[in-house]
Design a protein around this motif. Structure first.
Motif, PDB file in Angstrom:
ATOM      1  N   GLN A 367     -13.667  35.211  39.492  1.00  0.00           N
ATOM      2  CA  GLN A 367     -13.212  34.139  38.600  1.00  0.00           C
ATOM      3  C   GLN A 367     -12.846  34.680  37.228  1.00  0.00           C
ATOM      4  OE1 GLN A 367     -15.871  30.796  38.447  1.00  0.00           O
ATOM      5  NE2 GLN A 367     -14.807  29.832  36.713  1.00  0.00           N
ATOM      6  N   ALA A 368     -13.625  35.644  36.723  1.00  0.00           N
ATOM      7  CA  ALA A 368     -13.324  36.232  35.415  1.00  0.00           C
ATOM      8  C   ALA A 368     -11.989  36.963  35.440  1.00  0.00           C
ATOM      9  CB  ALA A 368     -14.446  37.178  34.998  1.00  0.00           C
ATOM     10  N   VAL A 369     -11.686  37.635  36.550  1.00  0.00           N
ATOM     11  CA  VAL A 369     -10.398  38.309  36.678  1.00  0.00           C
ATOM     12  C   VAL A 369      -9.262  37.291  36.594  1.00  0.00           C
ATOM     13  CG1 VAL A 369      -8.904  39.541  38.299  1.00  0.00           C
ATOM     14  CG2 VAL A 369     -11.254  40.314  37.955  1.00  0.00           C
ATOM     15  N   ARG A 370      -9.430  36.173  37.262  1.00  0.00           N
ATOM     16  CA  ARG A 370      -8.386  35.147  37.231  1.00  0.00           C
ATOM     17  C   ARG A 370      -8.257  34.535  35.839  1.00  0.00           C
ATOM     18  NH1 ARG A 370     -10.819  34.222  42.292  1.00  0.00           N
ATOM     19  NH2 ARG A 370     -12.166  32.599  41.415  1.00  0.00           N
ATOM     20  N   GLU A 371      -9.386  34.227  35.183  1.00  0.00           N
ATOM     21  CA  GLU A 371      -9.334  33.621  33.861  1.00  0.00           C
ATOM     22  C   GLU A 371      -8.728  34.558  32.823  1.00  0.00           C
ATOM     23  OE1 GLU A 371     -12.856  31.842  32.405  1.00  0.00           O
ATOM     24  OE2 GLU A 371     -13.117  30.481  34.119  1.00  0.00           O
ATOM     25  N   ALA A 372      -8.916  35.862  33.001  1.00  0.00           N
ATOM     26  CA  ALA A 372      -8.354  36.840  32.070  1.00  0.00           C
ATOM     27  C   ALA A 372      -6.911  37.186  32.433  1.00  0.00           C
ATOM     28  CB  ALA A 372      -9.217  38.105  32.048  1.00  0.00           C
ATOM     29  N   HIS A 373      -6.393  36.558  33.490  1.00  0.00           N
ATOM     30  CA  HIS A 373      -5.006  36.773  33.932  1.00  0.00           C
ATOM     31  C   HIS A 373      -4.761  38.247  34.270  1.00  0.00           C
ATOM     32  CE1 HIS A 373      -4.242  32.671  32.644  1.00  0.00           C
ATOM     33  NE2 HIS A 373      -4.695  32.961  31.432  1.00  0.00           N
ATOM     34  N   LEU A 374      -5.699  38.812  35.031  1.00  0.00           N
ATOM     35  CA  LEU A 374      -5.590  40.204  35.444  1.00  0.00           C
ATOM     36  C   LEU A 374      -5.377  40.276  36.957  1.00  0.00           C
ATOM     37  CD1 LEU A 374      -8.570  41.646  33.355  1.00  0.00           C
ATOM     38  CD2 LEU A 374      -6.132  41.840  32.819  1.00  0.00           C
ATOM     39  N   THR A 375      -4.913  41.428  37.402  1.00  0.00           N
ATOM     40  CA  THR A 375      -4.748  41.692  38.821  1.00  0.00           C
ATOM     41  C   THR A 375      -5.746  42.770  39.220  1.00  0.00           C
ATOM     42  OG1 THR A 375      -2.393  41.160  38.724  1.00  0.00           O
ATOM     43  CG2 THR A 375      -3.156  42.456  40.617  1.00  0.00           C
ATOM     44  N   ALA A 376      -6.520  42.525  40.288  1.00  0.00           N
ATOM     45  CA  ALA A 376      -7.551  43.504  40.650  1.00  0.00           C
ATOM     46  C   ALA A 376      -8.025  43.283  42.076  1.00  0.00           C
ATOM     47  CB  ALA A 376      -8.742  43.402  39.694  1.00  0.00           C
ATOM     48  N   LEU A 390      -8.932  47.306  38.300  1.00  0.00           N
ATOM     49  CA  LEU A 390      -7.913  46.590  37.537  1.00  0.00           C
ATOM     50  C   LEU A 390      -6.589  47.343  37.621  1.00  0.00           C
ATOM     51  CD1 LEU A 390      -9.905  45.647  34.283  1.00  0.00           C
ATOM     52  CD2 LEU A 390      -9.746  44.406  36.459  1.00  0.00           C
ATOM     53  N   ALA A 391      -5.526  46.609  37.878  1.00  0.00           N
ATOM     54  CA  ALA A 391      -4.179  47.186  37.931  1.00  0.00           C
ATOM     55  C   ALA A 391      -3.395  46.661  36.730  1.00  0.00           C
ATOM     56  CB  ALA A 391      -3.497  46.817  39.249  1.00  0.00           C
ATOM     57  N   LEU A 392      -3.207  47.517  35.710  1.00  0.00           N
ATOM     58  CA  LEU A 392      -2.568  47.110  34.462  1.00  0.00           C
ATOM     59  C   LEU A 392      -1.143  47.668  34.387  1.00  0.00           C
ATOM     60  CD1 LEU A 392      -5.585  47.873  32.078  1.00  0.00           C
ATOM     61  CD2 LEU A 392      -5.090  45.750  33.312  1.00  0.00           C
ATOM     62  N   PRO A 393      -0.246  46.912  33.813  1.00  0.00           N
ATOM     63  CA  PRO A 393       1.141  47.406  33.726  1.00  0.00           C
ATOM     64  C   PRO A 393       1.312  48.507  32.701  1.00  0.00           C
ATOM     65  CG  PRO A 393       0.933  45.268  32.660  1.00  0.00           C
ATOM     66  CD  PRO A 393      -0.368  45.526  33.344  1.00  0.00           C
ATOM     67  N   ASP A 394       0.409  48.590  31.703  1.00  0.00           N
ATOM     68  CA  ASP A 394       0.606  49.532  30.608  1.00  0.00           C
ATOM     69  C   ASP A 394      -0.742  50.104  30.172  1.00  0.00           C
ATOM     70  OD1 ASP A 394       1.418  50.979  28.447  1.00  0.00           O
ATOM     71  OD2 ASP A 394       2.051  49.252  27.240  1.00  0.00           O
ATOM     72  N   PRO A 395      -0.884  51.440  30.033  1.00  0.00           N
ATOM     73  CA  PRO A 395      -2.148  52.025  29.566  1.00  0.00           C
ATOM     74  C   PRO A 395      -2.560  51.507  28.191  1.00  0.00           C
ATOM     75  CG  PRO A 395      -0.717  53.726  30.454  1.00  0.00           C
ATOM     76  CD  PRO A 395       0.108  52.495  30.373  1.00  0.00           C
ATOM     77  N   ALA A 396      -1.612  51.125  27.362  1.00  0.00           N
ATOM     78  CA  ALA A 396      -1.943  50.660  26.017  1.00  0.00           C
ATOM     79  C   ALA A 396      -2.748  49.367  26.032  1.00  0.00           C
ATOM     80  CB  ALA A 396      -0.663  50.465  25.192  1.00  0.00           C
ATOM     81  N   GLY A 397      -2.675  48.627  27.114  1.00  0.00           N
ATOM     82  CA  GLY A 397      -3.399  47.361  27.176  1.00  0.00           C
ATOM     83  C   GLY A 397      -4.779  47.471  27.807  1.00  0.00           C
ATOM     84  N   GLU A 398      -5.274  48.710  27.982  1.00  0.00           N
ATOM     85  CA  GLU A 398      -6.556  48.904  28.675  1.00  0.00           C
ATOM     86  C   GLU A 398      -7.716  48.245  27.938  1.00  0.00           C
ATOM     87  OE1 GLU A 398      -9.517  52.643  29.569  1.00  0.00           O
ATOM     88  OE2 GLU A 398      -7.392  52.886  30.116  1.00  0.00           O
ATOM     89  N   LEU A 402      -9.984  44.996  29.167  1.00  0.00           N
ATOM     90  CA  LEU A 402     -11.422  45.082  29.409  1.00  0.00           C
ATOM     91  C   LEU A 402     -12.192  44.073  28.560  1.00  0.00           C
ATOM     92  CD1 LEU A 402     -11.893  48.958  29.655  1.00  0.00           C
ATOM     93  CD2 LEU A 402     -12.058  47.290  31.514  1.00  0.00           C
ATOM     94  N   ALA A 403     -11.760  43.920  27.303  1.00  0.00           N
ATOM     95  CA  ALA A 403     -12.416  42.945  26.429  1.00  0.00           C
ATOM     96  C   ALA A 403     -12.228  41.526  26.956  1.00  0.00           C
ATOM     97  CB  ALA A 403     -11.876  43.071  25.010  1.00  0.00           C
ATOM     98  N   ALA A 404     -11.019  41.226  27.421  1.00  0.00           N
ATOM     99  CA  ALA A 404     -10.755  39.885  27.959  1.00  0.00           C
ATOM    100  C   ALA A 404     -11.572  39.633  29.222  1.00  0.00           C
ATOM    101  CB  ALA A 404      -9.267  39.737  28.261  1.00  0.00           C
ATOM    102  N   PHE A 405     -11.675  40.647  30.078  1.00  0.00           N
ATOM    103  CA  PHE A 405     -12.467  40.492  31.296  1.00  0.00           C
ATOM    104  C   PHE A 405     -13.941  40.276  30.970  1.00  0.00           C
ATOM    105  CE2 PHE A 405     -15.257  42.674  34.335  1.00  0.00           C
ATOM    106  CZ  PHE A 405     -15.085  41.860  35.436  1.00  0.00           C
ATOM    107  N   ALA A 406     -14.504  41.092  30.065  1.00  0.00           N
ATOM    108  CA  ALA A 406     -15.917  40.971  29.705  1.00  0.00           C
ATOM    109  C   ALA A 406     -16.215  39.611  29.095  1.00  0.00           C
ATOM    110  CB  ALA A 406     -16.312  42.095  28.754  1.00  0.00           C
ATOM    111  N   ALA A 407     -15.327  39.140  28.218  1.00  0.00           N
ATOM    112  CA  ALA A 407     -15.535  37.828  27.594  1.00  0.00           C
ATOM    113  C   ALA A 407     -15.457  36.710  28.635  1.00  0.00           C
ATOM    114  CB  ALA A 407     -14.503  37.612  26.492  1.00  0.00           C
ATOM    115  N   ALA A 408     -14.497  36.796  29.530  1.00  0.00           N
ATOM    116  CA  ALA A 408     -14.375  35.774  30.566  1.00  0.00           C
ATOM    117  C   ALA A 408     -15.588  35.766  31.487  1.00  0.00           C
ATOM    118  CB  ALA A 408     -13.096  36.008  31.374  1.00  0.00           C
ATOM    119  N   LEU A 409     -16.095  36.957  31.813  1.00  0.00           N
ATOM    120  CA  LEU A 409     -17.265  37.032  32.693  1.00  0.00           C
ATOM    121  C   LEU A 409     -18.487  36.413  32.028  1.00  0.00           C
ATOM    122  CD1 LEU A 409     -18.465  38.003  35.360  1.00  0.00           C
ATOM    123  CD2 LEU A 409     -18.931  40.220  34.282  1.00  0.00           C
ATOM    124  N   ARG A 410     -18.625  36.662  30.732  1.00  0.00           N
ATOM    125  CA  ARG A 410     -19.757  36.046  30.019  1.00  0.00           C
ATOM    126  C   ARG A 410     -19.636  34.528  30.025  1.00  0.00           C
ATOM    127  NH1 ARG A 410     -22.401  39.456  25.235  1.00  0.00           N
ATOM    128  NH2 ARG A 410     -22.243  41.534  26.140  1.00  0.00           N
TER     129      ARG A 410
END
Length: 611
Positions: A367-376, A390-398, A402-410
């Protein structure tokens, strides 16, 4: 000889023997010898035909007439290990056997019995052989029950506590499972005092040194076998057999080996009910970790699930429960379970508590992956943790991802967590004040998250899980490294007192690394190789405790004066202890490299012993 055979004392109590009015005239100390068979003999050279353990019956008509011959006859029986000699009076010897036979038997500890009434020897042999056959049949039946019981346990994937309970029940003796560092993983006292059984266990265990993979140590009274699978030994299983008894029967050796096999097999089994999509996610993540499928196939199947892994920046993430949150924490591993006294917290909550909590965590991660709008890809990666690639389009957004995923999981986990009851108001402070304070807005300059974390009235002070991320990689072939790194970081960070949104490799040091590897047999072997002789010495001399002296010396940077002061010893006494340590370990304590190795071994020992 196996306890399945009757003793001479038990044979003398049989009805056919008592009919002959038996009288023991020598060798009382040997009455507890086992009788493997009964042999009737009327020739003086019978010792050459025996194999040991026989009870010899004779009328004496064929025995030598001279004293020297009688002494040689008795000596021959004793040399081959005969259990005893029974002489029927009336044919050769009328009222008593010759005194020279009595003296020789007493000197050799060989039971010598007179039968003062004529007795058919065949009745004695039938009675004794019936005892032996019945006992052997009972032994076979017990062995069959052992095989059946542990086969069922293996099929069911029973927990170690259940395996040990069954072993103790079948044996009627205490059973202990330990790792290679002599730390108790599980035990069953078989009705005895658990406190007495485990008191000073590590030192006691180091004195148990059987020969072979499965062997009995008569000095300590423990039957021991090694536990492991696929060439990787990870512990020992010990069964206490009273040292006052003979060697344990064969069925107990079979029992402990079958129990060890069941434990080793259970360690390899993973059980959980999963949906088809989750199974596919798990299959793909597992394939990446253990290289069980070609990378191209993994990418193709993941794409079919809507997770594109090709030409993406990939980051392995692992989420796991902290090991110290609640009594019902099923995430504690077996070593932690034993250090808490042998009961799993999950057991108190029911057998499904552990898998259920893992499923809940897996759903929260998804659910946290979906809320953070990530693909994994997301799935449990073992019995304790959930992984995500996690499959990210750009290394700069790493970092942002991760911060968005951690916040969503909390948010997901805190929303699902039950609210803690508000504390009772202190004297002089109305309940309304407590409620108002708990809902107060953040103070100027202080983030809302900090304020929320500081008020433990509605939610836990920190989430009961850790999030760890491995290094980002540029291809699917390198994804395993990121996932494995994330799992290692999560394991090491379990007991970290900090509350970081996401742990990365720089956040853990050597102590964390050793804590991570504490259940690794190779690390435990390293500790034993470096410190084993010193630990064994301390176990034999508990008042000296040279390990503490070595610790003080290494912690003070090899400064002997400072170390002596830290150890509260005079410098001459401290120097003498160091010299003794050097001899025990065969180590040059002035060598930087040698001391570094010993210091790492000490830190590893602390990690192994820590909860």
């Amino acid at each position: 000889m196996s306890p399945v055979f009757p003793t001479v004392r038990e044979v003398l109590a049989l009805v056919p023997v008592r009919h002959g009015m038996p009288r023991l005239v020598a060798g009382e100390a040997g009455l507890d010898r086992r009788v493997r068979w009964v042999h009737i003999a009327e020739v003086p050279d019978i010792p050459t035909l025996l194999g040991g353990g026989e009870l010899v019956l004779t009328t004496g008509i064929g025995l030598p007439a001279d004293d020297a011959g009688l002494r040689a006859f008795i000596g021959g029986l004793a040399d081959v290990g005969a259990s005893g000699l029974v002489v029927e009076l009336g044919r050769r010897y009328v009222s008593a056997v010759p005194r020279v036979m009595v003296a020789a038997a007493e000197r050799r500890g060989l039971p010598l019995v007179e039968l003062r009434r004529a007795t058919p020897f065949v009745r004695i042999t039938e009675a004794v052989h019936g005892l032996v056959v019945d006992a052997q049949l009972a032994e076979l039946r017990a062995t069959e029950e052992i095989h059946q019981r542990f086969t069922e346990l293996s099929v069911e994937g029973a927990e170690p506590a259940e395996v040990l309970r069954q072993a103790a029940e079948l044996a009627g003796c205490p059973v202990v499972l330990e790792n290679l560092s002599r730390q108790v993983l599980a035990y069953d006292p078989a009705g005895e005092s658990a406190e007495l059984l485990l008191d000073g266990w590590e030192q006691h265990s180091r004195r148990i040194r059987p020969d072979g993979r499965t062997a009995y140590d008569p000095d300590s009274g423990w039957l021991v076998t090694t536990v492991g699978a696929r060439g990787q030994d990870w512990g020992r299983l010990l069964l206490r057999w009273p040292a006052t008894e003979a060697a344990p029967p064969t069925r107990l050796t079979i029992l402990i080996e079958r129990a060890a096999s069941t434990l080793a097999l259970g360690r390899l089994i993973r059980r959980d009910a999963e949906g088809l999509e989750r199974q596919i996610h798990r299959t793909l993540l597992t394939a990446l970790i253990d290289h069980s499928r070609p990378v191209d196939e993994v990418a193709l199947r993941a794409k079919a699930l809507g997770v594109v892994l090709d030409s993406r920046h990939l980051v392995g993430v692992v989420v796991r429960h902290r090991g110290d949150e609640s009594a019902g924490d099923a995430a504690d591993d077996e070593a932690g379970h034993a250090r808490r006294g042998g009961r799993r917290g999950a057991d108190a909550a029911g057998p499904e508590a552990g898998p259920a909590r893992l499923r809940d965590l897996a759903e929260a991660v998804g659910q946290a992956v979906r809320e953070a709008h990530l693909t994994a890809l997301t799935s449990p990666v073992d019995d304790q943790a959930v992984g995500a690639l996690l499959a990210l389009p750009d290394p700069a957004g790493e970092e942002k991802a991760l911060a968005a995923f951690a916040a969503a999981l909390r948010r997901v986990r805190l929303d699902a967590a039950p609210a803690r009851p508000a504390p009772a108001p202190r004297p002089g402070r109305p309940a309304e004040a407590v409620e108002v304070a708990s809902r107060a807005a953040p103070r100027a300059g202080r983030p809302a998250e900090a304020t929320a974390a500081a008020r433990p009235l509605d939610v836990p002070a920190r989430p009961p899980f850790v999030v760890a991320a491995g290094s980002g990689v540029g291809s699917l072939r390198e994804a395993r490294r990121s996932l494995v790194e994330a799992r290692q970081i999560a394991e090491a960070a379990r007991r970290d007192p900090r509350d970081l949104p996401c742990y990365r490799l720089p956040h853990i040091g050597l102590a964390g690394l050793l804590h991570l590897l504490r259940d690794e047999p190779r690390l435990q072997t390293f500790v034993e190789r470096e410190l084993g002789p010193l630990l064994a010495y301390d176990a034999q001399h508990p008042r000296e405790q040279l390990l503490g002296t070595l610790r003080a010396y290494l912690e003070q940077g090899r400064n002997k004066s400072a170390a002596a002061a830290a150890a509260h010893l005079s410098r001459p006494a401290f120097y003498e202890r160091l010299a003794r340590i050097g001899r025990i370990l065969n180590a040059d304590l002035d060598s930087v490299d040698r001391c570094l190795s010993l210091h790492v071994a000490l830190l590893a020992l602390d990690a192994v012993r820590s909860p």
